[in-house]
Design a protein around this motif. Structure first.
Motif, short mmCIF file in Angstrom:
data_model
loop_
_atom_site.label_atom_id
_atom_site.label_comp_id
_atom_site.label_asym_id
_atom_site.label_seq_id
_atom_site.Cartn_x
_atom_site.Cartn_y
_atom_site.Cartn_z
N ASP A 2 0.87 -1.18 0.00
CA ASP A 2 0.00 0.00 0.00
C ASP A 2 0.91 1.23 0.00
OD1 ASP A 2 -2.28 1.49 -0.07
OD2 ASP A 2 -3.08 0.80 1.85
N ASP A 33 0.85 5.82 0.52
CA ASP A 33 0.13 7.04 0.84
C ASP A 33 0.97 8.20 0.29
OD1 ASP A 33 -0.86 9.36 2.03
OD2 ASP A 33 -1.46 8.31 3.87
N THR A 49 3.62 0.89 2.56
CA THR A 49 3.34 -0.18 3.52
C THR A 49 3.94 -1.48 3.01
OG1 THR A 49 1.28 0.89 4.17
CG2 THR A 49 1.50 -1.45 4.70
N TYR A 61 -3.74 -6.87 -2.82
CA TYR A 61 -4.65 -5.80 -2.40
C TYR A 61 -4.60 -4.52 -3.27
CZ TYR A 61 -6.28 -1.76 0.18
OH TYR A 61 -6.85 -0.57 0.49
N ARG A 90 -7.69 -3.15 -5.66
CA ARG A 90 -8.30 -1.83 -5.49
C ARG A 90 -8.24 -1.04 -6.79
NH1 ARG A 90 -5.28 1.75 -1.14
NH2 ARG A 90 -3.72 1.65 -2.78
N TRP A 97 -6.25 -8.80 6.55
CA TRP A 97 -6.78 -7.84 5.57
C TRP A 97 -8.09 -8.28 4.93
CZ3 TRP A 97 -2.46 -5.01 2.28
CH2 TRP A 97 -1.73 -4.18 3.13
N ASP A 135 -10.91 -7.17 5.87
CA ASP A 135 -11.66 -5.92 5.76
C ASP A 135 -11.24 -5.10 4.53
OD1 ASP A 135 -9.20 -5.75 7.01
OD2 ASP A 135 -9.74 -3.98 8.22
N LYS A 136 -9.92 -4.98 4.37
CA LYS A 136 -9.42 -4.18 3.25
C LYS A 136 -9.79 -4.82 1.91
CE LYS A 136 -5.50 -1.86 3.50
NZ LYS A 136 -4.39 -1.04 3.96
N MET A 137 -9.67 -6.14 1.85
CA MET A 137 -10.00 -6.84 0.60
C MET A 137 -11.50 -6.77 0.31
SD MET A 137 -7.64 -7.92 -1.38
CE MET A 137 -8.39 -9.19 -2.39
N GLU A 168 -13.42 -4.29 1.05
CA GLU A 168 -13.65 -2.95 0.54
C GLU A 168 -13.16 -2.79 -0.91
OE1 GLU A 168 -12.31 -0.02 3.44
OE2 GLU A 168 -12.36 1.44 1.80
N ALA A 169 -12.05 -3.46 -1.20
CA ALA A 169 -11.45 -3.31 -2.53
C ALA A 169 -12.13 -4.18 -3.59
CB ALA A 169 -9.96 -3.65 -2.47
#
Lengths: 475, 283
Positions: B51, B53, B60, B114, B118, B141, B143-145, B147-148
């Protein structure tokens, strides 16, 4: 001849041979990675310097790609003025401790030395190294730096060409930043040339001296990835760029079995050992595996370095497998001699057509063909022609492919408007270093294909001069 | 030096680190990786960027402790620094609106899957996510997956969480259930046996499958060829030509053999490290 008359006038006794280079004994040295040649003493250096007849027309100087005043510094050595001698060398050569060790002097300054016509030439390389080591052992006086020009120059790659270009520009008052992809600067001087031929401490000391005159070095900075050449010019605030990214793309034979375990490119093999210090595994993390019988494919300096490295790592046999004959070996004469002294064996007129592996995928042997020499090819060397039906098996559990390197594609591929050749070399004017892109200069192996340290340094010097002229006009 | 700004323990052997790396964060794209070196005597290892930012200038990293360097890395704490960090390396993932795609992440492979998942969803794809691990403890992950992805399926080998079985079981059902012609592409990242199983399966159905290889590397910039792999009969470098390739073209046998070549040395280094670091060996 003026020079001969002068020598005659002095009635100087001629010493026909170079003073020999003190070296570690071959039996002892193949058990360590310490430097083979240990260097002249003061007395030997002065005696060797006195062999120089101080020709009025010094051919040696013309033979030097960076135009060092060779008779000038040798005269000072003969007088015992080593500080003066190194000052003269450094007017033209920013990295004398390195050049004194790795330049192919026999094809350059020493090849055209007047002494060398009837006797052995003056040992110019050994004297250069002596002066540089003498200085490094004491306090190094940084060279004079001009007033800041206000211009910023980026140098891509910290090999010999990049370092030379950076040094010249810094002395002229430019703010220079070198971007290096690996974690230490030095390029091939660090990852390629072995410790026993060029101690890494020598390289790092020379680089520290560049930092003292204001050169900034950013390691772990892969240009083409974290930033492109265009980004360095536009947003990065650089007024000009020198690309000296070298020949960082290993060539393979493209024969079956070449991806077997135990088959390394010379770049991988030497990088593991030199840069990553695999010979110190497990104190250092990176390993290298060496078999009982090592076959190194190729006949250049990189091949000699690989074969000699293999012996030091404990190989029982280390072979140079070369498809031409001894006479065509492109390696420096001294490297071939050292290799022979150390017990490296040679299979001439031989080349593999296939690498054979066991069930674990590890190389065990090579199927080879024998060659004979035919007509001269483009390189002027007689080209090798395979002899039909001459197949034979040669055992080898480690194979090092040292048949050459191409230009690393990362910068050419990501730079708009930069002209490259079919092979991927950057097109640059050899007289100026100018590329097809304004403000961008290039030189060394990325332009010419794999060559030598000193030629890269010569190209770096030429580009520095052009960049200086280009930016002076921009004011 | 790159500072570790945050560290999370995702499972006993999988750690996450947020690392300060503004120059890499500015440019990196899904599918790319970095090379790091912890200390002076350290080796260079590649890790996929899980990841990033751009605003805060961080990336990440998610890694499983499998050898000396990853074990050592896992012992570093927030506030510590990583000596060398170079990137972004490798060719980014090819992202466009393909239609319906399946993104499969196995084990620690969920991390590199991931950001691509996304990006594929953002590009307008209907993204079917499948993630799996050996057991519940190793799964991260979700949750993240979720969402993606447009829809997400989960498996554990031992059935300790969600569905018992392998990611390839679910992959097969989805391809059969939806029809092979309605799946434009499969992306599968994880351990080599898992990627191989997925590729065997999708090859039967003729569904294009991209995998991301984690071969051994030294420099990571195309200089050494340590990472070479045969793809479609040609030698390619994972570090510059990849890390993603058409999975149906990859010579998995060769890949597995080359990956195992330094096994003994890796084990010796790990044992030596465990004896010296007072960490009591694994875990």
């Amino acid at each position: 001849m003026d020079s001969e008359q002068k020598a005659g006038k002095q009635k100087k006794e001629i010493i026909p041979k170079k003073h020999p280079m003190p070296s570690q004994d071959a039996v002892a040295r193949i058990k360590n990675f310490s430097e083979v040649a240990t260097g002249y003493t003061k007395e030997t250096a002065i005696a060797e310097a006195k062999r120089c007849i101080q020709c009025k027309k010094p051919f040696c100087r013309e033979g030097c790609p960076v135009d060092v005043d060779i008779p000038g510094f040798i005269k000072l050595v003969s007088e015992g003025d080593f500080a003066g001698a190194i000052r003269v060398i450094k007017e033209k050569n920013a990295l004398p401790a390195i050049c004194g060790r790795v330049c192919p002097q026999e094809n350059q300054c020493e090849q055209v030395c007047t002494m060398g016509k009837k006797n052995e030439p003056v040992a110019i390389g050994r004297l250069e190294r002596f002066c540089a080591d003498w200085e490094l052992a004491g306090e190094v006086t940084p060279p004079k730096v001009e007033q800041p020009t206000g211009f910023k120059v980026a140098v891509v790659g910290s090999g010999p060409g990049g370092l030379t270009c950076a040094a010249d520009l810094a002395k002229l008052g430019y703010q220079v930043t070198i971007f290096e992809a690996l974690h230490v600067p030095g390029g091939v001087l660090m990852y390629g040339i072995p410790e026993f031929r060029l101690p890494k401490k020598v390289v790092q000391t020379e680089i520290e001296n560049l930092k003292k005159i204001g050169v900034e070095i950013k390691v772990n900075s892969v240009v083409g990835k974290f930033a492109t050449i265009d980004e360095l010019l536009d947003g990065g605030g650089f007024d000009a760029i020198y690309i000296g990214t070298g020949a960082g793309l290993p060539y393979f034979m493209n024969i079956p079995g070449e991806n077997s375990c135990g088959v390394y490119s010379a770049n991988e093999f030497l990088t593991r050992v030199n840069l990553m210090k695999a010979y110190l595994f497990p104190e250092w993390d990176t390993p290298v595996k060496i078999g009982k019988k090592v076959a190194v494919l190729g006949g250049g300096n990189v091949a000699m370095d690989s074969a000699r490295t293999a012996l030091r790592l404990g190989a029982e046999e280390s072979w140079i497998v070369y498809r031409r004959s001894e006479k065509e070996l492109p390696a420096r004469h001294e490297e071939v001699e050292h290799a022979i002294e150390e017990g490296v064996k040679f299979a001439f007129l031989t080349s593999p057509v296939k690498i054979i592996a066991d069930e674990k995928g590890i190389a065990t042997s090579m199927e080879c063909l024998r060659y004979e020499l035919g007509e001269p090819d483009q390189s002027g060397r007689r080209s090798p022609v395979p002899i039909p039906g001459s197949e034979f098996i040669m055992d080898a559990d480690t194979v090092v492919v040292a048949i050459g390197q191409g230009p690393n594609p990362l910068v050419p591929r990501t730079t708009k408007g930069l002209e490259v050749t079919k092979k991927g070399n950057i097109v640059a004017d050899l007289q100026t270093g100018a590329t097809s892109k304004q403000g961008v200069y290039a030189g060394g192996d990325v332009v010419t294909g794999a060559a030598t340290v000193i030629l890269a340094m010569g190209a770096g010097r030429i580009a520095a001069k052009s960049i200086h002229e280009y930016l002076a006009n921009k004011k | 030096m790159s500072k570790i700004l945050d560290k999370q323990v995702l499972s006993p052997v999988i750690k996450l680190m947020v690392v300060e790396a503004p120059e890499i964060a500015r440019k990196c794209l899904p599918g790319q990786f970095i090379i790091l070196r912890i200390g002076e005597e350290g080796e260079r290892i590649p890790l996929t960027i899980a990841d990033f930012d751009r605003k805060n200038g961080t990336i990440t990293l998610v890694f499983q402790e499998v050898g000396k360097t990853t074990k050592h890395l896992g012992m570093l704490k927030t506030g510590d620094s990583i000596r060398d960090l170079a990137g972004p390396l490798g060719t980014p993932s090819h992202v466009e609106n393909f239609g319906a795609v399946i993104c499969v992440g196995g084990g620690v492979g969920v991390a590199p899957v991931y950001p691509i998942t996304r990006a594929l969803k953002e590009a307008g794809n209907h993204v079917i996510g499948i993630i799996g691990s050996r057991n519940k403890e190793l799964l991260f992950w979700e949750d993240k997956m979720r969402e993606a992805s447009s829809e997400l399926y989960i498996t554990t080998d031992d059935g300790s969480y969600a569905r018992k079985g392998f990611v390839s079981d679910v992959l097969k059902e989805i391809i059969e259930g939806r029809g092979k012609d309605r799946i434009a592409m499969v992306l599968a990242i994880g351990p080599q046996p898992m990627m191989r199983a997925c590729c065997r399966l999708t090859e039967e159905y003729g569904v294009k499958t991209i995998i991301s290889l984690n071969s051994l590397m030294v420099d990571g910039t195309g200089m050494c060829g340590c990472c070479r792999v045969t793809v479609g009969g040609k030698t390619r470098f994972v570090c510059v030509d990849g890390p993603e390739f058409d999975g149906h073209q990859v010579d998995f046998n060769e890949l597995a053999l080359r990956s195992a070549y330094f096994q003994n040395e890796e084990r010796a280094a790990m044992e030596r490290f465990s004896a010296h670091c007072n960490c009591g060996g694994a875990q």
